[in-house]
Design a protein around this motif. Structure first.
Motif, PDB file in Angstrom:
ATOM      1  N   GLU A 111       0.816  -1.210   0.000  1.00  0.00           N
ATOM      2  CA  GLU A 111       0.000   0.000   0.000  1.00  0.00           C
ATOM      3  C   GLU A 111       0.851   1.261   0.000  1.00  0.00           C
ATOM      4  O   GLU A 111       2.019   1.235   0.390  1.00  0.00           O
ATOM      5  N   ASP A 112       0.233   2.383  -0.416  1.00  0.00           N
ATOM      6  CA  ASP A 112       0.994   3.634  -0.494  1.00  0.00           C
ATOM      7  C   ASP A 112       0.676   4.612   0.636  1.00  0.00           C
ATOM      8  O   ASP A 112       0.937   5.810   0.520  1.00  0.00           O
ATOM      9  N   THR A 113       0.137   4.110   1.740  1.00  0.00           N
ATOM     10  CA  THR A 113       0.016   4.928   2.945  1.00  0.00           C
ATOM     11  C   THR A 113       1.368   4.975   3.654  1.00  0.00           C
ATOM     12  O   THR A 113       2.052   3.960   3.769  1.00  0.00           O
ATOM     13  N   ASP A 114       1.751   6.168   4.111  1.00  0.00           N
ATOM     14  CA  ASP A 114       2.933   6.329   4.948  1.00  0.00           C
ATOM     15  C   ASP A 114       2.455   6.242   6.396  1.00  0.00           C
ATOM     16  O   ASP A 114       1.819   7.171   6.897  1.00  0.00           O
ATOM     17  N   HIS A 115       2.753   5.140   7.071  1.00  0.00           N
ATOM     18  CA  HIS A 115       2.207   4.928   8.409  1.00  0.00           C
ATOM     19  C   HIS A 115       2.871   5.805   9.471  1.00  0.00           C
ATOM     20  O   HIS A 115       2.376   5.880  10.591  1.00  0.00           O
ATOM     21  N   LEU A 120      -0.519   9.887   2.533  1.00  0.00           N
ATOM     22  CA  LEU A 120      -0.022   9.084   1.423  1.00  0.00           C
ATOM     23  C   LEU A 120       1.467   9.316   1.211  1.00  0.00           C
ATOM     24  O   LEU A 120       1.966  10.433   1.378  1.00  0.00           O
ATOM     25  N   ALA A 121       2.163   8.252   0.829  1.00  0.00           N
ATOM     26  CA  ALA A 121       3.558   8.400   0.427  1.00  0.00           C
ATOM     27  C   ALA A 121       3.633   9.214  -0.862  1.00  0.00           C
ATOM     28  O   ALA A 121       2.678   9.254  -1.648  1.00  0.00           O
ATOM     29  N   GLU A 122       4.748   9.896  -1.057  1.00  0.00           N
ATOM     30  CA  GLU A 122       4.945  10.627  -2.310  1.00  0.00           C
ATOM     31  C   GLU A 122       4.916   9.618  -3.449  1.00  0.00           C
ATOM     32  O   GLU A 122       5.603   8.593  -3.414  1.00  0.00           O
ATOM     33  N   ALA A 123       4.091   9.892  -4.469  1.00  0.00           N
ATOM     34  CA  ALA A 123       3.805   8.890  -5.496  1.00  0.00           C
ATOM     35  C   ALA A 123       5.051   8.461  -6.264  1.00  0.00           C
ATOM     36  O   ALA A 123       5.255   7.267  -6.528  1.00  0.00           O
TER      37      ALA A 123
END
Length: 250
Positions: A111-115, A120-123
């Motif tokens: 997944e592209d969530t920054d926990h 969201l993480a930088e795409a």
């Protein structure tokens, strides 16, 4: 490695035929149950696995325990296993691939969530990391099936509701170019939004069921894969609670 390579190939092929239905599991017993019913592949759900281990979802559980659970699941069945590896636990691509293969899994949900931030993480950076995972799998000799989860539709990720569709398409195209085999826009609830994503996103799309989205709708839209997350774990726990409450009243 030959067996893992064959399993990875089988899992990839399952994305090109009829809808791949994945009732997500959380331990060896639930995995055996799903496989015994006749499902062609097994997928874990991080929320269910972490709850079973006594931790919150969102990389709240130590990766060692999550991967140990994945290993028990993979050993319990003979069909391909794909692991919900959350956001990769901060691992470098080759470490992640090696750890996954050690469990016997041949697919990963990433997944592209920054926990750390909750957003969201930088795409671009996430796409570069996914490309590293793709390359590392090639170096390892097992073409792991990468399911790139796109979290723009989830609340609290910093994406305005009116921008979620476009942001999901933007990210999905980057992730596909990076080597993702399937794109997973989690949190989509409207049939019209999912139809647009199937049209705009390159490659297979993973969906979730909802009020407007059932298996018939997925087949109509051309969705490749559907997963259920922790739904069946929650149902099992609700059944247990109901049973013991009845026992307590007896």
């Amino acid at each position: 490695m030959t067996e893992l390579k064959d399993l990875a190939g089988r899992l990839r092929e399952l994305h090109t035929g009829d809808l791949l239905v994945l009732p997500n599991v959380w331990d060896a017993a639930s995995a055996r149950t799903v496989a015994d019913v006749g499902f062609a592949a097994i997928a874990t759900a991080s929320a269910a696995v972490s709850a079973t281990l006594g931790y919150p979802d969102g990389e709240g559980a130590p990766w060692q325990e999550m991967f140990a659970a994945a290993g028990r699941i993979a050993r319990a069945v003979s069909v391909p296993v794909t692991v919900d590896a959350e956001a990769g636990y901060g691992m470098r691509p080759r470490e992640l691939v090696d750890r996954l293969l050690e469990t016997g899994a041949v697919g990963a949900n990433l997944e592209d969530t920054d926990h750390r931030s909750g957003g969201l993480a930088e795409a671009g950076a996430h796409a570069e990391w996914l490309a590293g995972v793709r390359a590392a799998a090639g170096e390892a000799g097992v073409p792991i099936v990468l399911n790139a989860r796109i979290d723009a539709f989830l609340p609290g990720r910093g994406v305005a509701e009116e921008d979620r569709l476009a942001e999901t398409v933007r990210r999905g195209r980057l992730y596909r170019e990076a080597g993702a085999d399937c794109l997973y826009p989690i949190g989509v609830r409207r049939k019209a939004d999912l139809a647009a994503l199937v049209t705009e996103l390159p490659g297979p799309v993973n969906g979730n069921t909802g009020d407007e989205l059932d298996l018939a709708a997925f087949r109509e839209l051309g969705v490749a894969r559907v997963s259920y997350g922790p739904r069946f774990h929650f149902a099992a726990m609700a059944g247990l609670k109901s049973a013991v409450e009845e026992l307590k009243r007896a």
